[in-house]
Design a protein around this motif. Structure first.
Motif, PDB file in Angstrom:
ATOM      1  N   MET A  27      11.868   0.473   1.949  1.00  0.00           N
ATOM      2  CA  MET A  27      10.446   0.598   2.189  1.00  0.00           C
ATOM      3  C   MET A  27       9.934   1.861   1.507  1.00  0.00           C
ATOM      4  O   MET A  27      10.533   2.927   1.635  1.00  0.00           O
ATOM      5  CB  MET A  27      10.171   0.677   3.689  1.00  0.00           C
ATOM      6  N   TYR A  28       8.874   1.692   0.717  1.00  0.00           N
ATOM      7  CA  TYR A  28       8.154   2.846   0.190  1.00  0.00           C
ATOM      8  C   TYR A  28       7.248   3.359   1.304  1.00  0.00           C
ATOM      9  O   TYR A  28       6.576   2.583   1.979  1.00  0.00           O
ATOM     10  CB  TYR A  28       7.253   2.452  -0.985  1.00  0.00           C
ATOM     11  N   ARG A  29       7.199   4.658   1.495  1.00  0.00           N
ATOM     12  CA  ARG A  29       6.225   5.306   2.382  1.00  0.00           C
ATOM     13  C   ARG A  29       5.507   6.342   1.536  1.00  0.00           C
ATOM     14  O   ARG A  29       6.151   7.181   0.916  1.00  0.00           O
ATOM     15  CB  ARG A  29       6.900   5.993   3.559  1.00  0.00           C
ATOM     16  N   TYR A  30       4.183   6.250   1.511  1.00  0.00           N
ATOM     17  CA  TYR A  30       3.430   7.190   0.687  1.00  0.00           C
ATOM     18  C   TYR A  30       1.988   7.267   1.165  1.00  0.00           C
ATOM     19  O   TYR A  30       1.546   6.492   2.017  1.00  0.00           O
ATOM     20  CB  TYR A  30       3.486   6.796  -0.787  1.00  0.00           C
ATOM     21  N   SER A  31       1.277   8.213   0.611  1.00  0.00           N
ATOM     22  CA  SER A  31      -0.128   8.390   0.924  1.00  0.00           C
ATOM     23  C   SER A  31      -0.948   8.029  -0.309  1.00  0.00           C
ATOM     24  O   SER A  31      -0.690   8.545  -1.393  1.00  0.00           O
ATOM     25  CB  SER A  31      -0.392   9.840   1.330  1.00  0.00           C
ATOM     26  N   ILE A  32      -1.921   7.137  -0.123  1.00  0.00           N
ATOM     27  CA  ILE A  32      -2.844   6.794  -1.203  1.00  0.00           C
ATOM     28  C   ILE A  32      -4.039   7.739  -1.111  1.00  0.00           C
ATOM     29  O   ILE A  32      -4.612   7.933  -0.034  1.00  0.00           O
ATOM     30  CB  ILE A  32      -3.335   5.338  -1.091  1.00  0.00           C
ATOM     31  N   GLN A  33      -4.393   8.299  -2.250  1.00  0.00           N
ATOM     32  CA  GLN A  33      -5.601   9.117  -2.359  1.00  0.00           C
ATOM     33  C   GLN A  33      -6.607   8.283  -3.151  1.00  0.00           C
ATOM     34  O   GLN A  33      -6.282   7.801  -4.236  1.00  0.00           O
ATOM     35  CB  GLN A  33      -5.322  10.402  -3.140  1.00  0.00           C
ATOM     36  N   GLU A  74     -28.343  14.128  -3.557  1.00  0.00           N
ATOM     37  CA  GLU A  74     -28.182  12.707  -3.848  1.00  0.00           C
ATOM     38  C   GLU A  74     -26.737  12.229  -3.947  1.00  0.00           C
ATOM     39  O   GLU A  74     -26.495  11.029  -4.000  1.00  0.00           O
ATOM     40  CB  GLU A  74     -28.876  12.350  -5.176  1.00  0.00           C
ATOM     41  N   ALA A  75     -25.755  13.127  -4.021  1.00  0.00           N
ATOM     42  CA  ALA A  75     -24.386  12.666  -4.301  1.00  0.00           C
ATOM     43  C   ALA A  75     -23.333  13.565  -3.659  1.00  0.00           C
ATOM     44  O   ALA A  75     -23.579  14.732  -3.368  1.00  0.00           O
ATOM     45  CB  ALA A  75     -24.161  12.609  -5.810  1.00  0.00           C
ATOM     46  N   ALA A  76     -22.172  12.972  -3.487  1.00  0.00           N
ATOM     47  CA  ALA A  76     -21.018  13.692  -2.953  1.00  0.00           C
ATOM     48  C   ALA A  76     -19.755  13.181  -3.631  1.00  0.00           C
ATOM     49  O   ALA A  76     -19.691  12.037  -4.077  1.00  0.00           O
ATOM     50  CB  ALA A  76     -20.918  13.487  -1.444  1.00  0.00           C
ATOM     51  N   ASP A  77     -18.758  14.040  -3.709  1.00  0.00           N
ATOM     52  CA  ASP A  77     -17.412  13.638  -4.095  1.00  0.00           C
ATOM     53  C   ASP A  77     -16.682  13.333  -2.795  1.00  0.00           C
ATOM     54  O   ASP A  77     -16.657  14.175  -1.885  1.00  0.00           O
ATOM     55  CB  ASP A  77     -16.686  14.753  -4.846  1.00  0.00           C
ATOM     56  N   ILE A  78     -16.098  12.141  -2.682  1.00  0.00           N
ATOM     57  CA  ILE A  78     -15.445  11.723  -1.440  1.00  0.00           C
ATOM     58  C   ILE A  78     -14.001  11.355  -1.730  1.00  0.00           C
ATOM     59  O   ILE A  78     -13.718  10.588  -2.652  1.00  0.00           O
ATOM     60  CB  ILE A  78     -16.190  10.531  -0.800  1.00  0.00           C
ATOM     61  N   LEU A  79     -13.107  11.920  -0.938  1.00  0.00           N
ATOM     62  CA  LEU A  79     -11.677  11.677  -1.071  1.00  0.00           C
ATOM     63  C   LEU A  79     -11.146  11.086   0.226  1.00  0.00           C
ATOM     64  O   LEU A  79     -11.337  11.674   1.296  1.00  0.00           O
ATOM     65  CB  LEU A  79     -10.932  12.979  -1.382  1.00  0.00           C
ATOM     66  N   PHE A  80     -10.507   9.928   0.128  1.00  0.00           N
ATOM     67  CA  PHE A  80      -9.845   9.296   1.275  1.00  0.00           C
ATOM     68  C   PHE A  80      -8.340   9.455   1.118  1.00  0.00           C
ATOM     69  O   PHE A  80      -7.822   9.380   0.004  1.00  0.00           O
ATOM     70  CB  PHE A  80     -10.169   7.800   1.341  1.00  0.00           C
ATOM     71  N   ARG A  81      -7.635   9.622   2.244  1.00  0.00           N
ATOM     72  CA  ARG A  81      -6.176   9.628   2.282  1.00  0.00           C
ATOM     73  C   ARG A  81      -5.732   8.575   3.297  1.00  0.00           C
ATOM     74  O   ARG A  81      -6.149   8.623   4.453  1.00  0.00           O
ATOM     75  CB  ARG A  81      -5.648  11.001   2.679  1.00  0.00           C
ATOM     76  N   VAL A  82      -4.917   7.633   2.827  1.00  0.00           N
ATOM     77  CA  VAL A  82      -4.472   6.539   3.683  1.00  0.00           C
ATOM     78  C   VAL A  82      -2.946   6.442   3.599  1.00  0.00           C
ATOM     79  O   VAL A  82      -2.399   6.179   2.528  1.00  0.00           O
ATOM     80  CB  VAL A  82      -5.096   5.191   3.247  1.00  0.00           C
ATOM     81  N   PRO A  83      -2.242   6.655   4.723  1.00  0.00           N
ATOM     82  CA  PRO A  83      -0.786   6.511   4.699  1.00  0.00           C
ATOM     83  C   PRO A  83      -0.407   5.033   4.744  1.00  0.00           C
ATOM     84  O   PRO A  83      -0.943   4.273   5.552  1.00  0.00           O
ATOM     85  CB  PRO A  83      -0.341   7.232   5.973  1.00  0.00           C
ATOM     86  N   VAL A  84       0.472   4.625   3.848  1.00  0.00           N
ATOM     87  CA  VAL A  84       0.876   3.222   3.793  1.00  0.00           C
ATOM     88  C   VAL A  84       2.383   3.112   3.601  1.00  0.00           C
ATOM     89  O   VAL A  84       3.063   4.097   3.333  1.00  0.00           O
ATOM     90  CB  VAL A  84       0.164   2.454   2.644  1.00  0.00           C
ATOM     91  N   TRP A  85       2.860   1.909   3.705  1.00  0.00           N
ATOM     92  CA  TRP A  85       4.230   1.586   3.342  1.00  0.00           C
ATOM     93  C   TRP A  85       4.252   0.203   2.747  1.00  0.00           C
ATOM     94  O   TRP A  85       3.375  -0.606   2.996  1.00  0.00           O
ATOM     95  CB  TRP A  85       5.185   1.688   4.532  1.00  0.00           C
ATOM     96  N   GLU A  86       5.254  -0.013   1.907  1.00  0.00           N
ATOM     97  CA  GLU A  86       5.454  -1.322   1.296  1.00  0.00           C
ATOM     98  C   GLU A  86       6.912  -1.705   1.479  1.00  0.00           C
ATOM     99  O   GLU A  86       7.807  -0.957   1.099  1.00  0.00           O
ATOM    100  CB  GLU A  86       5.157  -1.276  -0.212  1.00  0.00           C
TER     101      GLU A  86
END
Length: 152
Positions: free
Chosen positions: A45-51, A99-111
């Motif tokens: 299983m891969y475990r990682y964080s998607i940015q 009018e704008a923002a830079d937005i960063l999401f972090r989502v921990p996942v596994w495959e």
């Protein structure tokens, strides 16, 4: 790692601005690792964080959060349904103008990956996530097309 690509595709498909500006959506993987199954069929299983980064995004954060949550419902449902896990979905927003923002999401996942050997060739098969055995309650009505939801 397929989920990173799938998340980018979901953000672009789920938001009009992202469709018009796909070059402003960047997705990458950080802090990865593997878990190897010692018994049974050969798998790991891969475990990682998607940015996932949206640069100069002019909309409300909800306009990105809803397609992201629809993707989580499909690809990593345990994050949405488990109160101990769903707080692991994180974001940062840098307000760069009115009018704008830079937005960063972090989502921990596994495959999950099954390793197979056929005809002397070893291949890796990425397995789909199991659907929850229990009802998703209100989230199910939002993200399941048969229940009246319209995001997926």
């Amino acid at each position: 790692m397929k989920k990173a690509e799938l998340l980018r595709d979901a953000l672009i498909a789920g938001n009009t601005w992202c469709k018009a500006n796909p070059d402003a959506i960047t997705v990458w993987v950080e802090k990865g690792g593997i878990e190897i199954q010692a018994t049974g069929e050969p798998s790991f299983m891969y475990r990682y964080s998607i940015q996932a980064f949206a640069m100069d995004f002019p909309g409300a954060i909800d306009d990105l959060m809803l397609p992201l949550l629809a993707w989580v419902w499909e690809q990593q449902p345990d994050l949405l349904l488990n109160p101990e896990s769903n707080s692991k979905i994180e974001f940062d927003a840098d307000i760069i103008s009115d009018e704008a923002a830079d937005i960063l999401f972090r989502v921990p996942v596994w495959e999950r990956v099954m390793v197979k050997t056929e005809g002397g060739t070893t291949t890796a098969e990425h397995l789909a996530e199991s659907r929850p055995r229990f009802s998703g309650g209100e989230w199910e009505t939002v993200f399941e097309p048969d229940s009246g939801g319209s995001l997926v």
